[in-house]
Design a protein around this motif. Structure first.
Motif, mmCIF file in Angstrom:
data_model
loop_
_atom_site.group_PDB
_atom_site.id
_atom_site.type_symbol
_atom_site.label_atom_id
_atom_site.label_comp_id
_atom_site.label_asym_id
_atom_site.label_seq_id
_atom_site.Cartn_x
_atom_site.Cartn_y
_atom_site.Cartn_z
ATOM 1 N N TRP A 31 0.890 -1.186 0.000
ATOM 2 C CA TRP A 31 0.000 0.000 0.000
ATOM 3 C C TRP A 31 0.908 1.211 0.000
ATOM 4 O O TRP A 31 1.441 1.617 1.027
ATOM 5 C CB TRP A 31 -0.906 -0.042 1.210
ATOM 6 N N ILE A 32 1.094 1.776 -1.175
ATOM 7 C CA ILE A 32 2.164 2.742 -1.417
ATOM 8 C C ILE A 32 1.614 4.161 -1.500
ATOM 9 O O ILE A 32 0.725 4.454 -2.317
ATOM 10 C CB ILE A 32 2.902 2.401 -2.734
ATOM 11 N N SER A 33 2.151 5.039 -0.680
ATOM 12 C CA SER A 33 1.811 6.459 -0.775
ATOM 13 C C SER A 33 2.989 7.224 -1.363
ATOM 14 O O SER A 33 4.146 6.981 -1.003
ATOM 15 C CB SER A 33 1.411 7.030 0.585
ATOM 16 N N LEU A 43 -2.179 7.321 -3.328
ATOM 17 C CA LEU A 43 -2.174 6.126 -2.481
ATOM 18 C C LEU A 43 -2.751 4.975 -3.277
ATOM 19 O O LEU A 43 -3.875 5.076 -3.785
ATOM 20 C CB LEU A 43 -2.991 6.370 -1.217
ATOM 21 N N ALA A 44 -1.997 3.881 -3.404
ATOM 22 C CA ALA A 44 -2.448 2.766 -4.233
ATOM 23 C C ALA A 44 -1.887 1.448 -3.711
ATOM 24 O O ALA A 44 -0.738 1.386 -3.273
ATOM 25 C CB ALA A 44 -2.014 2.973 -5.684
ATOM 26 N N LYS A 67 2.225 3.724 -13.774
ATOM 27 C CA LYS A 67 1.160 4.360 -13.020
ATOM 28 C C LYS A 67 1.705 5.505 -12.174
ATOM 29 O O LYS A 67 2.908 5.746 -12.105
ATOM 30 C CB LYS A 67 0.441 3.318 -12.163
ATOM 31 N N ASP A 68 0.770 6.216 -11.518
ATOM 32 C CA ASP A 68 1.155 7.409 -10.759
ATOM 33 C C ASP A 68 2.184 7.105 -9.680
ATOM 34 O O ASP A 68 3.090 7.905 -9.437
ATOM 35 C CB ASP A 68 -0.087 8.044 -10.123
ATOM 36 N N SER A 69 2.054 5.953 -9.024
ATOM 37 C CA SER A 69 3.011 5.612 -7.962
ATOM 38 C C SER A 69 4.432 5.543 -8.498
ATOM 39 O O SER A 69 5.374 6.012 -7.861
ATOM 40 C CB SER A 69 2.641 4.266 -7.321
#
Length: 205
Positions: A31-33, A43-44, A67-69
């Motif tokens: 769970w990466i912020s 947050l994903a 992706k955004d992360s």
């Protein structure tokens, strides 16, 4: 010998759902912020995630697509991993909504933020463990022929680790007390770690 279903992945699995991530399961959830260069929080959850080294502590998550992360981790060099436990399961799931980079998933899922100590991305309030990480590598994965995939492995060194003291007994972290959830296979399977699943087995000397 048991009756086995055999397949070559390049030709398809021939089943109703790809069994790969059901076999290599359950898996911890990354769970990466992260934070964009413009200051937008992201947050994903990533189910292709694990720890890869003790000293220094290295963790990694793999993203299907840029992706955004991944973009934020590359741009800022930082991310935070947040442990997902049963009370956060539903909001974790809500945070994986397919939304644009301008959307703050903390706000979208109604998740409270906590400031980090050594990096800029926020931590998840209510998560009992968080790793503040500095990016060490971003690796584009390839096939056996060397063909590049749109699959990106982000590695980071945990430079700051937060642990809820309630999970530490006599100096030992109690995994079974955390209520950690893990990703299984299929479209919706998850598992929770509870004390009932615990057994001990020491290494031979």
């Amino acid at each position: 010998m048991t009756d086995q279903h055999f397949y070559e992945p390049r030709l398809g699995h021939g089943l109703a759902h790809d069994p790969l991530n059901a076999i290599v399961a359950p898996r911890p959830i990354g769970w990466i912020s992260t934070l964009s260069e413009d200051g937008v929080a992201n947050l994903a959850p990533y189910s292709f995630f694990n720890v890869f080294n003790y000293t220094p502590p290295l963790i990694g998550f793999s993203s299907m697509g840029w992706k955004d992360s991944v973009a934020n981790a590359q741009a800022t060099g930082e991310f935070v991993w947040n442990l997902v436990t049963r009370p956060q399961a539903e909001v974790m799931n809500a945070s994986c909504a397919a939304v644009g980079p301008e959307v703050d998933e903390f706000a979208l899922a109604g998740i409270e933020k906590l400031p980090s100590h050594l990096v800029k991305p926020s931590r998840v309030a209510g998560s009992p463990v968080q790793f503040e990480c500095k990016v060490t590598q971003i690796i584009r994965l390839t096939t056996k022929e060397g063909r590049e995939l749109d699959q990106w492995l982000v590695m980071g060194e945990a430079v700051g680790i937060h642990i809820d003291r309630a999970l530490i007994e006599d100096g030992v972290y109690q995994t079974a007390k955390s209520g950690t959830i893990l990703r299984g296979g299929g479209p919706a399977d998850y598992f929770e770690i509870t004390p009932e699943q615990l057994f001990k087995m020491y290494r031979p000397r």
